[in-house]
Motif scaffolding. Structure first.
Motif, PDB file in Angstrom:
ATOM      1  N   GLN A 208     -61.424   5.561 -46.239  1.00 18.71           N
ATOM      2  CA  GLN A 208     -61.858   4.573 -45.245  1.00 18.71           C
ATOM      3  C   GLN A 208     -63.107   4.979 -44.480  1.00 18.71           C
ATOM      4  O   GLN A 208     -63.331   4.497 -43.364  1.00 18.71           O
ATOM      5  CB  GLN A 208     -60.729   4.278 -44.222  1.00 18.71           C
ATOM      6  N   GLY A 209     -63.899   5.881 -45.044  1.00 18.02           N
ATOM      7  CA  GLY A 209     -65.129   6.278 -44.364  1.00 18.02           C
ATOM      8  C   GLY A 209     -64.922   7.248 -43.217  1.00 18.02           C
ATOM      9  O   GLY A 209     -65.847   7.507 -42.444  1.00 18.02           O
ATOM     10  N   GLN A 210     -63.703   7.795 -43.140  1.00 15.56           N
ATOM     11  CA  GLN A 210     -63.445   8.757 -42.063  1.00 15.56           C
ATOM     12  C   GLN A 210     -64.089  10.097 -42.388  1.00 15.56           C
ATOM     13  O   GLN A 210     -64.134  10.515 -43.535  1.00 15.56           O
ATOM     14  CB  GLN A 210     -61.939   8.995 -41.896  1.00 15.56           C
ATOM     15  N   SER A 211     -64.530  10.777 -41.360  1.00 19.01           N
ATOM     16  CA  SER A 211     -65.051  12.128 -41.536  1.00 19.01           C
ATOM     17  C   SER A 211     -63.937  13.004 -42.107  1.00 19.01           C
ATOM     18  O   SER A 211     -62.769  12.855 -41.727  1.00 19.01           O
ATOM     19  CB  SER A 211     -65.494  12.677 -40.173  1.00 19.01           C
ATOM     20  N   VAL A 212     -64.297  13.912 -43.025  1.00 16.55           N
ATOM     21  CA  VAL A 212     -63.265  14.803 -43.564  1.00 16.55           C
ATOM     22  C   VAL A 212     -62.858  15.845 -42.523  1.00 16.55           C
ATOM     23  O   VAL A 212     -61.872  16.552 -42.692  1.00 16.55           O
ATOM     24  CB  VAL A 212     -63.714  15.517 -44.868  1.00 16.55           C
ATOM     25  N   HIS A 213     -63.636  15.931 -41.447  1.00 19.26           N
ATOM     26  CA  HIS A 213     -63.334  16.930 -40.423  1.00 19.26           C
ATOM     27  C   HIS A 213     -62.563  16.345 -39.250  1.00 19.26           C
ATOM     28  O   HIS A 213     -61.904  17.062 -38.516  1.00 19.26           O
ATOM     29  CB  HIS A 213     -64.631  17.560 -39.883  1.00 19.26           C
ATOM     30  N   GLU A 214     -62.693  15.018 -39.060  1.00 20.22           N
ATOM     31  CA  GLU A 214     -62.088  14.438 -37.865  1.00 20.22           C
ATOM     32  C   GLU A 214     -61.557  13.041 -38.157  1.00 20.22           C
ATOM     33  O   GLU A 214     -62.298  12.150 -38.563  1.00 20.22           O
ATOM     34  CB  GLU A 214     -63.158  14.377 -36.756  1.00 20.22           C
ATOM     35  N   ARG A 215     -60.295  12.846 -37.899  1.00 20.89           N
ATOM     36  CA  ARG A 215     -59.643  11.567 -38.095  1.00 20.89           C
ATOM     37  C   ARG A 215     -60.189  10.519 -37.125  1.00 20.89           C
ATOM     38  O   ARG A 215     -60.510  10.840 -35.988  1.00 20.89           O
ATOM     39  CB  ARG A 215     -58.156  11.734 -37.854  1.00 20.89           C
TER      40      ARG A 215
END
Ligand SMILES: *Cc1c(COP(=O)(O)O)cnc(C)c1O
Length: 369
Positions: A208-215
């Motif tokens: 969904q385009g979320q950062s892999v580091h931060e939800r």
């Protein structure tokens, strides 16, 4: 016993490991997916990998991350599975076809060179049937015009040119782990790259385009293209068997080559010097004038004998009415058009025994006129 073109391999240990995942409580994307990514990247000789829900999702993700969109042209083969083509439409770019080489069934580098315009942004070479496209020439062309290469290696897990594996030549290498492919996870896909930024963006795109580091931190557009751990354990088993199974495919192909070499009117597939063909399909061409029977007559005869060959693909993509808006017409890609009427893929998968190869060959030989 019927002989099919594909037979997914499942064993007891695989079943037990799937059950173990189900019982673990972690059944969506987790550690098994990560393990598969690491092992697959390493198998291909690439630095990074991202697992996805399908090969099509992988092609879509690679195109998106490469920044391809409306107004851009992407060159590919008209003689491929429609997923290659659909992925280009998914990012709103324009698919441009070039003809294939008669012997290898893969994109013709000379035709490719001629098709490049100021709008061309990427090339998707397809390694059809398990044989690498001419990546030496294609890479040189891509370099000259600064184009992105996305390899469609969905049929070519473990295929090599000069010891380098499919997927490791381009900016991205895309694989399908669909049940009938050389390596599988039921449904699934994989993208490999040496560019860590690309892979991180693909991991974001699948989530969904979320950062892999931060939800809940959205860094781009995205889909739900995740793979589950249930599929990943199947993939891990299948990867462990890939080399052994590719060798069995090659052995079956060698047997067919040997037994069919003197049958007039049948052309067996080539595996050029320095290439390792992994025979996702073993595809012959039939010359009706010399063999005395048409491809479709031979298919009928094989089916009567409980042998189920495949036709990949019965029509090049530019001849489908639904794609007429691209403006192509019959005669535009004569090689693809010719071979689509004459190709026949014989069962070559690892479950096919030498006796079964002999049975298939005897039906083919006895049917000749
Ligand atoms: C199988 C395949 C795909 C698509 O893979 P899926 O996992 O089915 O989405 C794309 N291109 C080629 C050449 C394929 O054979």
């Amino acid at each position: 016993m019927p002989i099919y073109t594909a037979k997914p391999y499942v064993d007891e240990q695989m079943c037990q490991d799937v059950v173990a995942v189900l019982k673990s409580g972690m059944i969506t994307q987790g550690q098994k997916v990560e393990e598969l990514e690491e092992k697959f990247a390493s198998y291909c000789g690439s630095s990074y990998a991202a697992a996805l829900s399908s090969g099509t999702a992988g092609l879509h993700a690679a195109l998106y991350v490469a920044g391809i969109g409306p107004g851009d042209e992407v060159i590919t083969s008209p003689f491929t599975f429609v997923a290659t083509f659909n992925s280009i439409l998914m990012v709103g770019a324009k698919p441009v076809f070039v003809d294939i080489d008669y012997k290898t069934f893969n994109i013709d580098p000379e035709a490719l060179d001629k098709a490049i315009t100021s709008k061309t942004k990427a090339i998707i070479p397809v390694h059809l049937y398990g044989l690498l496209a001419n990546m030496e020439k294609i890479s040189a062309i891509a370099k000259k015009y600064k184009l992105i290469i996305i390899e469609d290696a969905c049929q070519a897990h473990g295929a090599e040119f000069r010891g380098k594996r499919a997927g490791a030549f381009g900016d991205f290498g895309v694989f399908s782990l669909y049940a009938t492919k050389n390596m599988m996870s039921g449904e699934g896909g994989m993208v490999i790259s040496n560019n860590s930024d690309y892979i991180e963006k693909i991991k974001s795109f699948r989530h969904q385009g979320q950062s892999v580091h931060e939800r809940y931190k959205y860094i781009g557009f995205g889909y739900n293209y995740r793979m589950t751990d249930i599929h990943a354990v199947i993939g891990l088993h299948s990867l462990a068997k890939l080399d052994e199974f590719n060798l069995k495919r090659q052995r079956n192909a060698d047997l067919f080559n040997e037994y069919l070499k003197n049958v007039e009117g049948l052309e067996t597939p080539v595996s050029p010097d320095q290439y390792r063909h992994v025979y996702h399909q073993y595809t012959i061409k039939i010359d009706i004038n010399k063999y005395g029977r048409s491809r479709d007559e031979l298919v009928e005869e094989l089916v009567k004998n409980d042998i189920y060959p495949g036709i990949f693909y019965p029509k090049p993509l530019h001849l489908y009415d639904i794609f007429a808006n691209l403006g192509y017409k019959s005669g535009d890609f004569p090689v693809a058009e010719d071979v689509s009427m004459r190709v026949l893929s014989l069962p070559v998968h690892p479950g096919v025994t030498e006796d079964e190869v002999k049975k298939i060959v005897s039906v083919i030989c006895e049917f000749k006129k």
